[in-house]
Motif scaffolding. Structure first.
Motif, PDB file in Angstrom:
ATOM      1  N   TRP A 194       0.841  -1.199   0.000  1.00  0.00           N
ATOM      2  CA  TRP A 194       0.000   0.000   0.000  1.00  0.00           C
ATOM      3  C   TRP A 194       0.878   1.251   0.000  1.00  0.00           C
ATOM      4  O   TRP A 194       0.637   2.193  -0.741  1.00  0.00           O
ATOM      5  CB  TRP A 194      -0.929  -0.029   1.218  1.00  0.00           C
ATOM      6  CG  TRP A 194      -1.872   1.118   1.298  1.00  0.00           C
ATOM      7  CD1 TRP A 194      -3.087   1.217   0.684  1.00  0.00           C
ATOM      8  CD2 TRP A 194      -1.676   2.330   2.024  1.00  0.00           C
ATOM      9  NE1 TRP A 194      -3.656   2.422   0.992  1.00  0.00           N
ATOM     10  CE2 TRP A 194      -2.819   3.130   1.811  1.00  0.00           C
ATOM     11  CE3 TRP A 194      -0.662   2.816   2.836  1.00  0.00           C
ATOM     12  CZ2 TRP A 194      -2.964   4.388   2.380  1.00  0.00           C
ATOM     13  CZ3 TRP A 194      -0.813   4.075   3.403  1.00  0.00           C
ATOM     14  CH2 TRP A 194      -1.951   4.838   3.175  1.00  0.00           C
ATOM     15  N   VAL A 195       1.918   1.254   0.832  1.00  0.00           N
ATOM     16  CA  VAL A 195       2.835   2.391   0.914  1.00  0.00           C
ATOM     17  C   VAL A 195       3.587   2.551  -0.409  1.00  0.00           C
ATOM     18  O   VAL A 195       3.709   3.658  -0.932  1.00  0.00           O
ATOM     19  CB  VAL A 195       3.818   2.228   2.100  1.00  0.00           C
ATOM     20  CG1 VAL A 195       4.914   3.270   2.061  1.00  0.00           C
ATOM     21  CG2 VAL A 195       3.061   2.294   3.425  1.00  0.00           C
ATOM     22  N   MET A 196       4.093   1.451  -0.952  1.00  0.00           N
ATOM     23  CA  MET A 196       4.873   1.518  -2.190  1.00  0.00           C
ATOM     24  C   MET A 196       4.077   2.091  -3.354  1.00  0.00           C
ATOM     25  O   MET A 196       4.612   2.828  -4.184  1.00  0.00           O
ATOM     26  CB  MET A 196       5.402   0.133  -2.563  1.00  0.00           C
ATOM     27  CG  MET A 196       6.529  -0.343  -1.698  1.00  0.00           C
ATOM     28  SD  MET A 196       7.035  -2.007  -2.188  1.00  0.00           S
ATOM     29  CE  MET A 196       7.165  -2.779  -0.599  1.00  0.00           C
ATOM     30  N   ARG A 197       2.795   1.768  -3.420  1.00  0.00           N
ATOM     31  CA  ARG A 197       1.950   2.291  -4.505  1.00  0.00           C
ATOM     32  C   ARG A 197       1.793   3.808  -4.428  1.00  0.00           C
ATOM     33  O   ARG A 197       1.501   4.454  -5.414  1.00  0.00           O
ATOM     34  CB  ARG A 197       0.581   1.642  -4.465  1.00  0.00           C
ATOM     35  CG  ARG A 197       0.552   0.256  -5.014  1.00  0.00           C
ATOM     36  CD  ARG A 197      -0.868  -0.291  -5.127  1.00  0.00           C
ATOM     37  NE  ARG A 197      -0.812  -1.705  -5.437  1.00  0.00           N
ATOM     38  CZ  ARG A 197      -0.801  -2.683  -4.532  1.00  0.00           C
ATOM     39  NH1 ARG A 197      -0.866  -2.394  -3.248  1.00  0.00           N
ATOM     40  NH2 ARG A 197      -0.725  -3.936  -4.900  1.00  0.00           N
ATOM     41  N   ARG A 198       1.975   4.376  -3.265  1.00  0.00           N
ATOM     42  CA  ARG A 198       1.763   5.808  -3.057  1.00  0.00           C
ATOM     43  C   ARG A 198       3.062   6.619  -2.993  1.00  0.00           C
ATOM     44  O   ARG A 198       3.020   7.825  -2.844  1.00  0.00           O
ATOM     45  CB  ARG A 198       0.963   6.008  -1.777  1.00  0.00           C
ATOM     46  CG  ARG A 198      -0.492   5.615  -1.990  1.00  0.00           C
ATOM     47  CD  ARG A 198      -1.177   5.146  -0.729  1.00  0.00           C
ATOM     48  NE  ARG A 198      -2.546   4.738  -0.997  1.00  0.00           N
ATOM     49  CZ  ARG A 198      -2.894   3.575  -1.531  1.00  0.00           C
ATOM     50  NH1 ARG A 198      -1.990   2.700  -1.875  1.00  0.00           N
ATOM     51  NH2 ARG A 198      -4.169   3.283  -1.743  1.00  0.00           N
TER      52      ARG A 198
END
Length: 160
Positions: free
Chosen positions: A8-12
């Motif tokens: 989730w963090v990596m996508r943002r």
């Protein structure tokens, strides 16, 4: 739980400003199959091993954070050879606050003092190694490693 939030963090995450950076996009990294459960298990194992060996439970949250975010950073560094500031900087602040909270709960200012001294000493050592590596060894490691050393030294310094 923290480990599972990695995709989730990596996508943002914003991509580096350097257009010459030849790396896989963070959003593409996040799409690896079963990444969330793998990161969750890795973080849980790391946190469990550390918690098993820590004799001061007030400092366990520091290591739960480091293990969770560490699982993300291991994966990102393995795939891109980068430790993104957008992850390391907030982790540094959160680690600092959790060490302070642990010292407060323990009512032991020495926990916080040791963490700060370790932070300064390790940062200086890694900064010198970064300079020497860049000057004589063609960039032995990146500046992200210097930043991450600060996070790890806060956690380790708090332990003694």
């Amino acid at each position: 739980m923290i480990g599972a939030l990695g995709p989730w963090v990596m996508r943002r995450m914003p991509e580096p400003d350097d257009p010459a950076a030849d790396k896989i996009a963070y959003a593409e990294l996040a799409d690896a199959p079963l990444l969330a459960p793998v990161l969750a298990v890795a973080a849980a194992v790391m946190a469990g091993v550390v918690a098993w060996r820590i004799d001061r439970p007030e400092l366990v949250p520091v290591w739960v954070l480091i293990a969770g975010v560490g699982a993300w950073l291991i994966y990102i560094d393995w795939r891109t050879k980068l430790l993104p500031l957008v992850i390391v900087a907030p982790t540094y602040v959160a680690t600092f606050l959790l060490v302070g909270l642990g010292a407060l709960l323990l009512q032991d200012v020495h926990v916080f003092t040791r963490a700060l001294v370790a932070n300064i000493v390790v940062y200086v050592i890694f900064r010198v190694l970064y300079w020497v590596g860049g000057r004589f060894f063609g960039g032995a490691f990146g500046y992200g490693d210097v930043r991450l050393s600060g996070v790890l030294s806060l956690g380790l310094g708090a332990l003694g």
